[in-house]
Design an enzyme around this catalytic site. Structure first.
Site, PDB file in Angstrom:
ATOM      1  N   SER A 132      19.049  16.268  36.942  1.00 38.54           N
ATOM      2  CA  SER A 132      18.093  15.266  36.463  1.00 38.54           C
ATOM      3  C   SER A 132      16.835  15.967  35.991  1.00 38.54           C
ATOM      4  O   SER A 132      16.231  16.735  36.743  1.00 38.54           O
ATOM      5  CB  SER A 132      17.765  14.275  37.583  1.00 38.54           C
ATOM      6  OG  SER A 132      16.816  13.325  37.160  1.00 38.54           O
ATOM      7  N   SER A 134      13.232  15.674  33.021  1.00 39.10           N
ATOM      8  CA  SER A 134      12.175  14.734  32.653  1.00 39.10           C
ATOM      9  C   SER A 134      12.596  13.767  31.549  1.00 39.10           C
ATOM     10  O   SER A 134      12.097  12.647  31.479  1.00 39.10           O
ATOM     11  CB  SER A 134      10.931  15.499  32.210  1.00 39.10           C
ATOM     12  OG  SER A 134      11.239  16.371  31.142  1.00 39.10           O
ATOM     13  N   LYS A 152      25.028  13.153  28.776  1.00 41.55           N
ATOM     14  CA  LYS A 152      23.571  13.269  28.942  1.00 41.55           C
ATOM     15  C   LYS A 152      22.949  11.932  28.533  1.00 41.55           C
ATOM     16  O   LYS A 152      23.042  11.513  27.376  1.00 41.55           O
ATOM     17  CB  LYS A 152      23.061  14.414  28.055  1.00 41.55           C
ATOM     18  CG  LYS A 152      21.581  14.694  28.142  1.00 41.55           C
ATOM     19  CD  LYS A 152      21.244  15.903  27.261  1.00 41.55           C
ATOM     20  CE  LYS A 152      19.758  16.168  27.201  1.00 41.55           C
ATOM     21  NZ  LYS A 152      19.448  17.336  26.329  1.00 41.55           N
ATOM     22  N   ASP A 285      16.309  28.878  23.180  1.00 38.10           N
ATOM     23  CA  ASP A 285      16.021  28.903  24.614  1.00 38.10           C
ATOM     24  C   ASP A 285      17.182  29.530  25.396  1.00 38.10           C
ATOM     25  O   ASP A 285      17.795  28.870  26.241  1.00 38.10           O
ATOM     26  CB  ASP A 285      15.757  27.473  25.103  1.00 38.10           C
ATOM     27  CG  ASP A 285      15.116  27.432  26.487  1.00 38.10           C
ATOM     28  OD1 ASP A 285      14.553  28.458  26.900  1.00 38.10           O
ATOM     29  OD2 ASP A 285      15.203  26.378  27.148  1.00 38.10           O
TER      30      ASP A 285
END
Length: 555
Positions: A132, A134, A152, A285
């Protein structure tokens, strides 16, 4: 400008921010910003936070302010061209793990997106989330075709929450710019706007799915690299469904033989060099949490919310720049840095060349396994920051991506020669751009551009001339030139007025002499003679200045 109505609407949140600033020893900032409710918070900071550095306290403030500010801090951690290193290191520690939302909310969002219940859309759906964050949380599920997937699901009302917090950030950035002049160097308004655009794009999960598909198509010929499949029939703006992959983390593969770890590292490095220097589209990332290692040595890349893009022109410049670094060609490196916008065109080349000489000597005298292209790029960004130059955000993301990948590579194989490996790969990619096919394609594109330009040129010239005739042409002055232009304009008017006075004196004196108006001196009007002398005294400086102007105008 933020209206007082908007400020009043967010009054409670602004008071909360002021209280948090006071509690972390930054009450003077809240006072300088004139935040509402300051009188309620005029107290000493929490003694427990005082031993921490300013950068650590700012990170703690972001954590306390909630998910949106945590995401903002994560975005700031990329901006090594703007923020000092100690803030970058603290913002990199920010984690956006939050308590999961109730399963009833997940069911409602899936129904709103598909018009059917969870049981109708999926064959199986695990109510307990795997993770979980933000913005969303991930659930394990099974499709109607019996494929195991990760779903998701976006958190309810997250878009409205982010928009409200982004508006408050914008208001805070304006207050910072207005009341704390020294912070303008960091361009808070620009940073908030960059964050707002980035986070709103991230809220459309279809974009993340398209990023995954594009990377998969670019990397399909690279051995040992894979991208999870996207199940588009189960994907909407607020729901993303991808292939479920079971693998191991980075630490769990370190017990592999050194030859196997070297092979994995080489495949991963080649994949990212191709993404950057050939495709101009790269995973932004690649930290260890977004890498999954299979028993056969294949590496899966995960999470495609952050990607970087580099234009065709910058790709060629980047390739040449890295070749210059590897070959220790300072002159070529300086030219490419200026072309890429890392250095200003009017920079003191001699002084900067000395700095670049020292940079290359410092890095390239190290053993190959210790040299980092990402670190060299970061140092170049620091040089640009020293000269107050704003580095493009996509190049900053590229530098951070290289640093992250090189960290993973070194963990897999500490003896991996990054520069040596990059030399052959970048050289191959640069050479491929010089092939006859690429030249033909580039030449054809340039020919088409010239043809379209030639077609539009007469119309543009006619429109420009029409605007000139109608007096609709506006001249904009470069910053710093206004004062010079005003001085020249004032000097021109002084000369014109002085010239008019001289002409009037000559004409008046001539009339006095002709009319023989007394008193007379040798039959000539004395007033007329004095007028000529005065005209001579006033006119000589004008004639001298005109002479100097003509001399300076000569080639």
């Amino acid at each position: 400008m933020v209206s007082w109505l908007e400020t009043f609407r967010d009054l409670h949140r602004l008071r909360e921010i002021g209280g948090i600033l006071f509690r972390h020893g930054l009450g003077h900032v809240a006072q300088r910003l004139h935040l509402p409710g300051i009188w309620r918070w005029r107290r000493q900071p929490d003694p427990a936070v005082l031993p921490f550095s300013l950068a650590q306290r700012v990170r703690m403030i972001f954590e306390e302010l909630g998910p949106t500010f945590v995401k903002f801090g994560q975005i700031l951690s990329i901006r090594r061209d703007v923020l000092p290193l100690e803030y970058i290191e603290e913002f990199e520690k920010l984690q956006d793990a939050v308590p999961p939302v109730p399963f009833a909310d997940v069911e409602r969002i899936i129904y709103e997106e598909f018009g059917r219940s969870v049981k109708e859309v999926f064959k199986e759906f695990v109510s307990e989330p795997l993770a979980s964050a933000s913005i969303a949380q991930a659930h394990l599920a099974r499709t109607q075709t019996d494929r195991q997937v990760i779903v998701k699901v976006q958190r309810p009302q997250i878009r409205q929450i982010i928009l409200q917090d982004a508006a408050i950030m914008d208001h805070m950035a304006r207050l910072l710019t207005r009341h704390i002049p020294e912070i303008r160097l960091y361009n808070p308004l620009g940073l908030v706007e960059e964050f707002r655009k980035s986070i709103l794009q991230e809220l459309d999960f279809r974009r993340e799915g398209r990023n995954a598909d594009r990377l998969r198509s670019h990397l399909q010929e690279i051995t040992g690299i894979a991208i999870p499949l996207v199940y588009w029939e189960y994907t909407t703006p607020r729901v993303l469904t991808i292939e479920y992959v079971v693998g191991r983390g980075l630490r769990e593969v370190l017990d592999q033989p050194s030859a196997e770890r070297h092979r994995i590292a080489a495949n991963l490095y080649q994949a990212f060099l191709k993404q950057i220097f050939e495709d101009g589209f790269f995973h932004g990332d690649p930290h260890p949490g977004n890498l999954l290692f299979m028993p056969n040595g294949t590496v899966y890349l995960l999470d495609f919310g952050i990607v970087g893009r580099v234009s065709r022109e910058r790709l060629a410049g980047l390739g040449s720049m890295f070749m210059a670094i590897i070959d220790q060609d300072v002159e070529m490196l300086l030219d490419e840095c200026v072309a890429l916008g890392l250095m200003p065109a009017d920079v003191n080349r001699q002084a900067l060349q000395h700095e670049l000489d020292e940079l290359l000597a410092e890095y390239l005298e190290l053993p190959l396994r210790e040299i980092s292209l990402g670190q060299i790029l970061e140092t170049l960004f620091a040089l640009g920051r020293k000269h107050r130059l704003k580095v493009p955000a996509n190049l900053v993301l590229l530098g951070k991506t290289l640093l992250t990948v090189e960290g993973v590579i070194r963990t897999l194989d500490p003896a991996f020669a990054l520069v040596d490996e990059a030399h052959w790969e970048v050289e191959r990619l640069v050479r491929s751009r010089l092939s006859p096919e690429v030249f033909l394609k580039s030449g054809w594109r340039t020919t088409r551009q010239l043809y379209h330009f030639a077609q539009r040129l007469p119309h543009r010239l006619e429109r420009t001339l029409q605007h000139l005739e109608e007096g609709r042409v506006r001249v904009e002055l470069m910053p710093g030139t206004e004062a010079h232009v005003l001085r020249q304009w004032e000097l021109m008017w002084n000369r014109a007025i002085r010239g008019a006075v001289v002409c009037a004196l000559i004409i008046g004196s001539s009339l006095l002499l002709q009319a023989r108006i007394g008193p007379l001196l040798g039959g000539l009007s004395l007033a007329g003679l004095l007028g000529y002398v005065l005209a001579l005294l006033l006119g000589l400086p004008v004639l001298r200045s005109l002479g100097r102007w003509e001399d300076s105008a000569e080639p």
